[in-house]
Design an enzyme around this catalytic site. Structure first.
Site, mmCIF file in Angstrom:
data_model
loop_
_atom_site.group_PDB
_atom_site.id
_atom_site.type_symbol
_atom_site.label_atom_id
_atom_site.label_comp_id
_atom_site.label_asym_id
_atom_site.label_seq_id
_atom_site.Cartn_x
_atom_site.Cartn_y
_atom_site.Cartn_z
ATOM 1 N N HIS A 1 0.530 -1.270 0.033
ATOM 2 C CA HIS A 1 0.482 0.066 0.342
ATOM 3 C C HIS A 1 0.742 1.294 0.118
ATOM 4 O O HIS A 1 1.727 1.366 0.510
ATOM 5 C CB HIS A 1 -0.714 -0.149 1.395
ATOM 6 N N GLU B 1 0.904 4.237 2.069
ATOM 7 C CA GLU B 1 1.602 4.356 3.007
ATOM 8 C C GLU B 1 2.258 3.667 3.637
ATOM 9 O O GLU B 1 3.505 4.199 3.824
ATOM 10 C CB GLU B 1 0.127 4.273 4.032
ATOM 11 N N CYS C 1 -6.208 1.931 4.959
ATOM 12 C CA CYS C 1 -6.927 0.580 5.513
ATOM 13 C C CYS C 1 -6.367 0.545 7.271
ATOM 14 O O CYS C 1 -6.138 1.126 7.669
ATOM 15 C CB CYS C 1 -6.067 -0.727 4.525
ATOM 16 N N CYS D 1 -2.588 -0.177 7.932
ATOM 17 C CA CYS D 1 -1.537 1.064 7.090
ATOM 18 C C CYS D 1 -1.748 2.311 8.614
ATOM 19 O O CYS D 1 -1.052 3.127 9.279
ATOM 20 C CB CYS D 1 -2.555 1.236 5.387
#
Length: 166
Positions: A71, A73, A99, A102
């Site tokens: 992801h 992040e 999410c 993250c």
């Protein structure tokens, strides 16, 4: 001449641009880590270095999530780790609400604030962020246009040049 964007809009627009590098067609996300109005790192969702990209070979779906990509992040945090940059007290500007995993990584990395303009589905991020006293600000999506005005710049240079030649 266009008005300069406010800092929040500026960093969110940078996150939007970063998201264009994403390689998973299911969602393009961009993240910009900022401290003292300086960009520490950027990240987008994409495959691990050297691996195939979803857009080339398809997504790897487990529990309705693509697991091929890291992801945005996490990629931004990994860039800071690789380069020895502290994220303590920084702000994360992200195109989409992180999410759950993250959000927990951002908390663990010392992020104090998250600024987003779009939500993410099925997440417990708000629960963990609230518990860790990480401020979340949801702002409207900034305009998509980049107001780059080369004509005004070149006109100003020409005027300045003409003034010096007389």
């Amino acid at each position: 001449m266009s008005k300069r964007p406010a800092w929040d809009q500026y960093f969110l627009k940078v996150a939007m641009l970063v998201s264009e590098r994403a390689t998973c067609p299911r969602m393009h996300v961009g993240c910009v880590l900022v401290k003292d109005k300086r960009i520490l790192a950027t990240g987008y969702n994409g495959s691990i270095p050297g691996d195939d990209h979803c857009e080339d070979v398809g997504c790897m779906i487990e529990d309705n999530h693509c697991i091929r990509t890291i992801h945005a992040e996490m990629n931004a945090l990994l860039q800071c780790a690789i380069h020895g940059v502290s994220t303590k007290g920084a702000t994360a500007y992200v195109t989409n609400m992180p999410c759950t995993n993250c959000a927990k990584a951002l908390i663990g990395a010392g992020i104090k604030e998250i600024v987003v303009f779009s939500d993410y589905h099925n997440t417990q991020a708000d629960y963990f962020l609230n518990k860790a006293n990480v401020k979340v600000r949801r702002l409207p999506m900034p305009e998509k246009n980049i107001n780059y005005d080369l004509e005004s710049y070149t006109s100003a240079i020409k005027i300045e040049h003409d003034d010096h030649t007389h």
